[in-house]
Structures are given as structure tokens and as C-alpha cells.
Design an enzyme around this catalytic site. Structure first.
Site, PDB file in Angstrom:
ATOM      1  N   LYS A  16      35.368  34.668  47.942  1.00  0.00           N
ATOM      2  CA  LYS A  16      35.065  35.835  48.967  1.00  0.00           C
ATOM      3  C   LYS A  16      34.030  35.863  49.766  1.00  0.00           C
ATOM      4  CE  LYS A  16      37.291  39.131  45.781  1.00  0.00           C
ATOM      5  NZ  LYS A  16      37.073  40.526  44.860  1.00  0.00           N
ATOM      6  N   TYR A  29      46.535  43.084  50.304  1.00  0.00           N
ATOM      7  CA  TYR A  29      45.898  44.084  49.162  1.00  0.00           C
ATOM      8  C   TYR A  29      46.717  45.138  49.293  1.00  0.00           C
ATOM      9  CZ  TYR A  29      41.872  41.196  48.079  1.00  0.00           C
ATOM     10  OH  TYR A  29      41.051  40.070  47.514  1.00  0.00           O
ATOM     11  N   ASN A  79      32.387  40.468  44.178  1.00  0.00           N
ATOM     12  CA  ASN A  79      32.289  39.882  42.844  1.00  0.00           C
ATOM     13  C   ASN A  79      32.766  38.373  43.137  1.00  0.00           C
ATOM     14  OD1 ASN A  79      34.953  40.143  43.157  1.00  0.00           O
ATOM     15  ND2 ASN A  79      35.432  41.485  41.714  1.00  0.00           N
ATOM     16  N   HIS A 100      38.515  35.926  43.469  1.00  0.00           N
ATOM     17  CA  HIS A 100      39.975  36.579  43.359  1.00  0.00           C
ATOM     18  C   HIS A 100      40.621  35.588  42.760  1.00  0.00           C
ATOM     19  CE1 HIS A 100      43.869  38.759  43.798  1.00  0.00           C
ATOM     20  NE2 HIS A 100      44.098  37.590  44.042  1.00  0.00           N
ATOM     21  N   GLU A 142      51.076  35.075  46.211  1.00  0.00           N
ATOM     22  CA  GLU A 142      49.934  35.173  46.898  1.00  0.00           C
ATOM     23  C   GLU A 142      49.824  33.794  47.676  1.00  0.00           C
ATOM     24  OE1 GLU A 142      47.528  38.344  44.292  1.00  0.00           O
ATOM     25  OE2 GLU A 142      47.140  36.126  44.048  1.00  0.00           O
TER      26      GLU A 142
END
Length: 140
Positions: free
Chosen positions: A11, A51, A114, A117, A128
């Protein structure tokens, strides 16, 4: 166990802090191979589509904003039981609950930032992966 592929995103918080190598070293040390990888800047439309399962949730707008705030590294990881292994290496979504030695415990800034993913099932991994990679971009 069978060899699987799973999808991974490093990320914007991770790329901003130049953690790509350190994070990928954790995947590789635990037995996952990177078989496709590219650094991209997600568009608003890509992030919203990726998302979309969270579209009705109150954090959706902030999540999309975060994921489009800087470059990400999208990649395909391959190995024995790759989906579960990737999730184990990443640690709990909330870094406060993540086990020592996991990516999120070591590198996450917050529950949103965080650092990584990972797909939650083989079925979602296939979906994905297809959103970001053509079949000929994955080299095993």
C-alpha cells in the site's frame, strides 16, 4: 498441499517509506515466490472497483482516497497454500492485534495504513489478479 497463487498489494504507506524490499523479503523467506509485480498508481475508478465489496461501509471513501494517495506495488505470490500463508505473514488487519514478526505488526502505521493487502480466498485471488495482470504477465 497444492501450489496456489494469491494477490498482494504493498500500500501507499509502505511504498512511501521504501519498505518494498523489506516486505517482499518476508514473503520470500517464508516460501512465497513473486511471479508478477508492478508499481502503479491506482485511479479512483480502479480503487472503487477493487474495494466495491465495501462500498456501503462508512470507511469506503477514506479507503479509496488512501489507496489512490500514492503508488502501490501489485503482485502475484505463488507457493504452497499461498492464500493462507500470505495472510499469516501479513498478520491481523489491525496492527495492534497482529502477531510479532508479521508485516502489519512491524510496518503498519494504523488499521487503514497497514502496509499490505492480501486475498482472502483462492476465488478472490483469481478475481483480484485478473484486475491488474494479464495472463502473460505472470511468469512462474
Amino acid at each position: 498441499m497444492a501450489i496456489q497463487r494469491t494477490f498482494s498489494i504493498l500500500k501507499p504507506d509502505a511504498t512511501r517509506r521504501n519498505l518494498t524490499g523489506a516486505i517482499n523479503a518476508k514473503f520470500e523467506t517464508k516460501g512465497l515466490r513473486i511471479v508478477a509485480q508492478k508499481r502503479v498508481r491506482m485511479s479512483q475508478a480502479q480503487a472503487e472497483a477493487f474495494y466495491s465489496v465495501h462500498a456501503a461501509r462508512p470507511f469506503f471513501k477514506d479507503l479509496v482516497g488512501f489507496m489512490t494517495s500514492g503508488p502501490v506495488v501489485v503482485q502475484v505470490l505463488e507457493g504452497e497454500n499461498a492464500v493462507a500463508l500470505n495472510r499469516e505473514i501479513m498478520g491481523a488487519t489491525n496492527p495492534a492485534n497482529a502477531d510479532a514478526g508479521t508485516i502489519r505488526k512491524e510496518f503498519a502505521e494504523s488499521i487503514e495504513a497497514n502496509s499490505v493487502h492480501g486475498s482472502d480466498s483462492p476465488e478472490n485471488a483469481a478475481i483480484e489478479i485478473a484486475q491488474f495482470f494479464a495472463g502473460n504477465e505472470i511468469v512462474g
